[in-house]
Write a protein that holds these residues in place. Structure first.
Motif, PDB file in Angstrom:
ATOM      1  N   LYS A  86      -9.637 -84.895   2.458  1.00 32.78           N
ATOM      2  CA  LYS A  86      -9.513 -84.740   0.993  1.00 32.78           C
ATOM      3  C   LYS A  86      -8.223 -84.232   0.563  1.00 32.78           C
ATOM      4  O   LYS A  86      -7.824 -84.450  -0.546  1.00 32.78           O
ATOM      5  CB  LYS A  86     -10.668 -83.541   0.409  1.00 32.78           C
ATOM      6  N   ARG A  87      -7.091 -84.260   1.291  1.00 28.91           N
ATOM      7  CA  ARG A  87      -5.813 -83.731   0.890  1.00 28.91           C
ATOM      8  C   ARG A  87      -4.964 -84.664   0.604  1.00 28.91           C
ATOM      9  O   ARG A  87      -4.009 -84.765  -0.154  1.00 28.91           O
ATOM     10  CB  ARG A  87      -5.423 -82.706   1.983  1.00 28.91           C
ATOM     11  N   LEU A  88      -5.393 -85.942   1.005  1.00 29.24           N
ATOM     12  CA  LEU A  88      -4.862 -87.520   0.392  1.00 29.24           C
ATOM     13  C   LEU A  88      -5.731 -88.188  -0.634  1.00 29.24           C
ATOM     14  O   LEU A  88      -6.954 -88.073  -0.840  1.00 29.24           O
ATOM     15  CB  LEU A  88      -4.649 -88.332   1.671  1.00 29.24           C
ATOM     16  N   ALA A  89      -4.842 -88.611  -1.592  1.00 24.78           N
ATOM     17  CA  ALA A  89      -5.432 -89.706  -2.739  1.00 24.78           C
ATOM     18  C   ALA A  89      -4.876 -90.878  -2.434  1.00 24.78           C
ATOM     19  O   ALA A  89      -3.760 -91.168  -1.814  1.00 24.78           O
ATOM     20  CB  ALA A  89      -4.860 -89.030  -3.980  1.00 24.78           C
ATOM     21  N   GLU A  90      -5.425 -91.909  -2.975  1.00 26.54           N
ATOM     22  CA  GLU A  90      -4.732 -93.230  -2.991  1.00 26.54           C
ATOM     23  C   GLU A  90      -4.434 -93.831  -1.819  1.00 26.54           C
ATOM     24  O   GLU A  90      -3.510 -94.423  -1.566  1.00 26.54           O
ATOM     25  CB  GLU A  90      -3.727 -93.448  -4.020  1.00 26.54           C
ATOM     26  N   VAL A  91      -5.320 -93.670  -0.753  1.00 24.09           N
ATOM     27  CA  VAL A  91      -5.188 -94.019   0.681  1.00 24.09           C
ATOM     28  C   VAL A  91      -5.378 -95.352   0.870  1.00 24.09           C
ATOM     29  O   VAL A  91      -6.147 -96.091   0.466  1.00 24.09           O
ATOM     30  CB  VAL A  91      -6.307 -93.189   1.842  1.00 24.09           C
ATOM     31  N   ARG A  92      -4.346 -96.081   1.563  1.00 24.01           N
ATOM     32  CA  ARG A  92      -4.226 -97.350   1.858  1.00 24.01           C
ATOM     33  C   ARG A  92      -4.029 -97.284   3.608  1.00 24.01           C
ATOM     34  O   ARG A  92      -3.072 -96.662   4.225  1.00 24.01           O
ATOM     35  CB  ARG A  92      -3.152 -97.962   1.226  1.00 24.01           C
ATOM     36  N   VAL A  93      -4.872 -98.199   4.131  1.00 25.71           N
ATOM     37  CA  VAL A  93      -4.703 -98.251   5.757  1.00 25.71           C
ATOM     38  C   VAL A  93      -4.171 -99.778   5.781  1.00 25.71           C
ATOM     39  O   VAL A  93      -4.947-100.805   5.390  1.00 25.71           O
ATOM     40  CB  VAL A  93      -5.899 -98.327   6.438  1.00 25.71           C
ATOM     41  N   ASP A  94      -3.015 -99.968   6.699  1.00 26.33           N
ATOM     42  CA  ASP A  94      -2.602-101.122   7.161  1.00 26.33           C
ATOM     43  C   ASP A  94      -2.613-101.399   8.776  1.00 26.33           C
ATOM     44  O   ASP A  94      -2.300-100.358   9.238  1.00 26.33           O
ATOM     45  CB  ASP A  94      -1.165-101.584   6.609  1.00 26.33           C
ATOM     46  N   LEU A  95      -3.055-102.368   8.997  1.00 26.43           N
ATOM     47  CA  LEU A  95      -3.023-102.502  10.597  1.00 26.43           C
ATOM     48  C   LEU A  95      -2.241-103.579  10.942  1.00 26.43           C
ATOM     49  O   LEU A  95      -2.244-104.896  10.299  1.00 26.43           O
ATOM     50  CB  LEU A  95      -4.543-102.716  11.144  1.00 26.43           C
ATOM     51  N   GLU A  96      -1.706-103.591  12.071  1.00 26.11           N
ATOM     52  CA  GLU A  96      -1.056-104.701  12.911  1.00 26.11           C
ATOM     53  C   GLU A  96      -1.433-104.917  14.259  1.00 26.11           C
ATOM     54  O   GLU A  96      -1.742-103.757  14.929  1.00 26.11           O
ATOM     55  CB  GLU A  96       0.607-104.582  13.001  1.00 26.11           C
ATOM     56  N   ILE A  97      -1.914-106.028  14.537  1.00 19.43           N
ATOM     57  CA  ILE A  97      -2.814-106.197  16.149  1.00 19.43           C
ATOM     58  C   ILE A  97      -1.681-107.389  16.763  1.00 19.43           C
ATOM     59  O   ILE A  97      -1.393-108.176  16.196  1.00 19.43           O
ATOM     60  CB  ILE A  97      -4.107-106.811  16.120  1.00 19.43           C
ATOM     61  N   GLY A  98      -1.355-106.791  17.900  1.00 17.46           N
ATOM     62  CA  GLY A  98      -0.567-107.530  18.690  1.00 17.46           C
ATOM     63  C   GLY A  98      -0.738-107.405  20.330  1.00 17.46           C
ATOM     64  O   GLY A  98      -1.697-106.640  20.631  1.00 17.46           O
ATOM     65  N   GLN A  99       0.075-107.912  21.249  1.00 19.04           N
ATOM     66  CA  GLN A  99       0.104-107.501  22.597  1.00 19.04           C
ATOM     67  C   GLN A  99       1.411-107.014  23.043  1.00 19.04           C
ATOM     68  O   GLN A  99       2.473-107.365  22.301  1.00 19.04           O
ATOM     69  CB  GLN A  99      -0.263-108.756  23.138  1.00 19.04           C
ATOM     70  N   GLU A 100       1.134-106.234  24.181  1.00 22.08           N
ATOM     71  CA  GLU A 100       2.213-105.707  24.499  1.00 22.08           C
ATOM     72  C   GLU A 100       2.043-105.176  26.154  1.00 22.08           C
ATOM     73  O   GLU A 100       1.022-104.931  26.586  1.00 22.08           O
ATOM     74  CB  GLU A 100       2.505-104.025  23.863  1.00 22.08           C
ATOM     75  N   GLU A 101       3.297-105.652  26.806  1.00 19.72           N
ATOM     76  CA  GLU A 101       3.125-105.615  28.288  1.00 19.72           C
ATOM     77  C   GLU A 101       3.417-104.075  28.511  1.00 19.72           C
ATOM     78  O   GLU A 101       4.490-103.378  28.035  1.00 19.72           O
ATOM     79  CB  GLU A 101       4.304-106.485  28.710  1.00 19.72           C
ATOM     80  N   LYS A 102       2.506-103.378  29.298  1.00 15.40           N
ATOM     81  CA  LYS A 102       2.618-102.161  29.909  1.00 15.40           C
ATOM     82  C   LYS A 102       2.745-102.194  31.370  1.00 15.40           C
ATOM     83  O   LYS A 102       2.132-102.692  31.986  1.00 15.40           O
ATOM     84  CB  LYS A 102       1.259-101.400  29.490  1.00 15.40           C
ATOM     85  N   ALA A 103       3.993-101.330  31.780  1.00 18.73           N
ATOM     86  CA  ALA A 103       4.385-101.171  33.040  1.00 18.73           C
ATOM     87  C   ALA A 103       3.585-100.023  33.746  1.00 18.73           C
ATOM     88  O   ALA A 103       3.596 -98.976  33.065  1.00 18.73           O
ATOM     89  CB  ALA A 103       5.799-101.080  33.139  1.00 18.73           C
ATOM     90  N   ASN A 104       3.072-100.233  35.060  1.00 24.19           N
ATOM     91  CA  ASN A 104       2.262 -99.308  35.550  1.00 24.19           C
ATOM     92  C   ASN A 104       2.584 -99.423  36.954  1.00 24.19           C
ATOM     93  O   ASN A 104       2.550-100.341  37.511  1.00 24.19           O
ATOM     94  CB  ASN A 104       0.630 -99.383  35.420  1.00 24.19           C
ATOM     95  N   GLN A 105       2.835 -98.077  37.594  1.00 25.13           N
ATOM     96  CA  GLN A 105       3.303 -98.129  39.080  1.00 25.13           C
ATOM     97  C   GLN A 105       2.093 -98.635  40.031  1.00 25.13           C
ATOM     98  O   GLN A 105       2.349 -99.320  40.880  1.00 25.13           O
ATOM     99  CB  GLN A 105       3.644 -96.634  39.606  1.00 25.13           C
ATOM    100  N   LYS A 106       1.102 -98.047  39.586  1.00 26.49           N
ATOM    101  CA  LYS A 106      -0.102 -98.599  40.619  1.00 26.49           C
ATOM    102  C   LYS A 106      -0.728-100.037  40.199  1.00 26.49           C
ATOM    103  O   LYS A 106      -0.878-100.815  41.283  1.00 26.49           O
ATOM    104  CB  LYS A 106      -1.310 -97.373  40.273  1.00 26.49           C
ATOM    105  N   MET A 107      -0.713-100.340  38.987  1.00 30.22           N
ATOM    106  CA  MET A 107      -1.176-101.753  38.702  1.00 30.22           C
ATOM    107  C   MET A 107      -0.316-102.821  38.483  1.00 30.22           C
ATOM    108  O   MET A 107      -0.564-103.928  37.939  1.00 30.22           O
ATOM    109  CB  MET A 107      -2.177-101.667  37.632  1.00 30.22           C
ATOM    110  N   GLY A 108       1.023-102.470  38.264  1.00 30.54           N
ATOM    111  CA  GLY A 108       2.098-103.475  38.094  1.00 30.54           C
ATOM    112  C   GLY A 108       1.985-103.738  36.463  1.00 30.54           C
ATOM    113  O   GLY A 108       1.668-102.595  35.653  1.00 30.54           O
TER     114      GLY A 108
END
Length: 146
Positions: A86-108
């Protein structure tokens, strides 16, 4: 106490010892609350099962189109923010969906779906513009601290 905003995570040990808890600004408090709403699944908060948003429902969804998922999440977040922040007025939500490569020592390297959420609005207390951005990775759900 009305204008005291507490920094997360709460230190219950410190509170029990009657130590002062760290405080934060109004903007930081709202950002913490938005992050909590984004990362909470429906039903996870037992006293209010409507708290949270629907991101978890699409965590491993590879069938529904990204456009539909984007709209479902945008609607869910907008409804949650209008209801719980309730502390915000005129709320607007924007989303971007994409893909990203995540490096992980265990799973590559793994390719994960990345949802970038930008929430804008006006602070009711000062009428200042407020901008919050968060990134969520799905399958399984995780987030990066900004």
């Amino acid at each position: 106490m009305k204008n005291h905003f507490y920094k997360l995570p709460l230190s219950f040990a410190g509170i029990m010892q009657k130590n002062d808890h760290k405080t934060c600004s109004l903007q930081q408090s709202i950002a913490q609350h938005l992050h909590l709403i984004i990362t909470t699944a429906f039903g996870e908060l037992s006293i209010d099962e409507d708290f949270g948003c629907c991101i978890w429902e699409y965590d491993f969804d590879n069938i529904t189109s990204s456009h539909k998922i984007k709209e479902f999440i945008r609607e869910s977040l907008t409804e949650a923010l209008n209801r719980y922040e309730k502390r915000l007025a005129e709320v607007r939500v924007d989303l971007e969906i994409g893909q990203e490569e995540k490096a992980n020592q265990k799973m590559g390297c793994r390719v994960k779906k990345k949802i970038t959420i930008t929430i804008t609005g006006l602070l009711n207390a000062t009428n200042e513009k407020f901008i919050y951005e968060d990134s969520i990775f799905t399958g399984p759900l995780s987030y990066q601290l900004i």
